[in-house]
Design a protein around this motif. Structure first.
Motif, PDB file in Angstrom:
ATOM      1  N   GLN A 132     -22.994 -19.435 -32.731  1.00 46.34           N
ATOM      2  CA  GLN A 132     -21.560 -19.267 -32.480  1.00 46.34           C
ATOM      3  C   GLN A 132     -20.704 -20.197 -33.450  1.00 46.34           C
ATOM      4  O   GLN A 132     -19.429 -20.400 -33.335  1.00 46.34           O
ATOM      5  N   SER A 134     -18.835 -11.093 -30.526  1.00 45.36           N
ATOM      6  CA  SER A 134     -19.882 -11.662 -29.886  1.00 45.36           C
ATOM      7  C   SER A 134     -19.330 -12.049 -28.331  1.00 45.36           C
ATOM      8  O   SER A 134     -20.173 -12.323 -27.795  1.00 45.36           O
ATOM      9  N   SER A 135     -18.049 -11.855 -27.941  1.00 51.28           N
ATOM     10  CA  SER A 135     -17.604 -12.371 -26.635  1.00 51.28           C
ATOM     11  C   SER A 135     -17.418 -10.900 -25.827  1.00 51.28           C
ATOM     12  O   SER A 135     -17.379 -11.011 -24.770  1.00 51.28           O
TER      13      SER A 135
END
Length: 145
Positions: A112, A143-144
């Protein structure tokens, strides 16, 4: 001229430099054009904090000892990269201290962690920063999810 074009951000944690722009350039500083930071700080969308001291797991420790829980960390390290002490232990830097990946790509050791602005592209750094910013934002959003 600077006092007219750039408001005083000292109440927000960004004091005006003691020297003028020309003096700072002679000292090796690189001028940066504002592309929204001033407005973001004034509106409270960006909060300047003390210098970053370390990452410890999922915590961020600042030089003043506080440990905020930010959504995003933007480390403005200046002209010198200064990344070795901060993230060198993660194996994400090459022998010259430059990130081995940049933009939306991340290193497997730090999935990240995104880098931008550590290259000197022929197309222009500011242009590439703008493109990378959009790509990184999309990668972070994915990614979230």
């Amino acid at each position: 001229m600077a006092k007219l074009s750039v408001p005083d951000l000292a109440p927000h944690g960004l004091p005006r430099p003691d020297t003028g722009l020309y003096s700072r350039v002679l000292e090796g500083a690189i001028p940066v054009q504002d592309v929204g930071l001033i407005d973001a700080v004034r509106r409270g969308r960006v909060e300047p904090v003390a210098a970053l001291s370390s990452f410890e797991g999922d915590k961020v420790r600042l030089a003043d000892g506080s440990e905020p829980a930010p959504e995003v960390v933007i480390a403005a390290t200046g002209y010198r990269r200064g990344l070795e002490q901060l993230v060198g232990h993660l194996g994400v830097l090459d022998a010259q201290g430059r990130p081995v990946v940049h933009g939306p790509r991340t290193h497997p050791a730090a999935p990240q962690l995104h880098f931008t602005g550590y290259s000197n592209p022929i197309s222009g750094t500011l242009r590439e920063l703008a493109l990378d910013a959009r790509r990184i934002a999309r990668a972070v959003a994915r990614s979230s999810d």
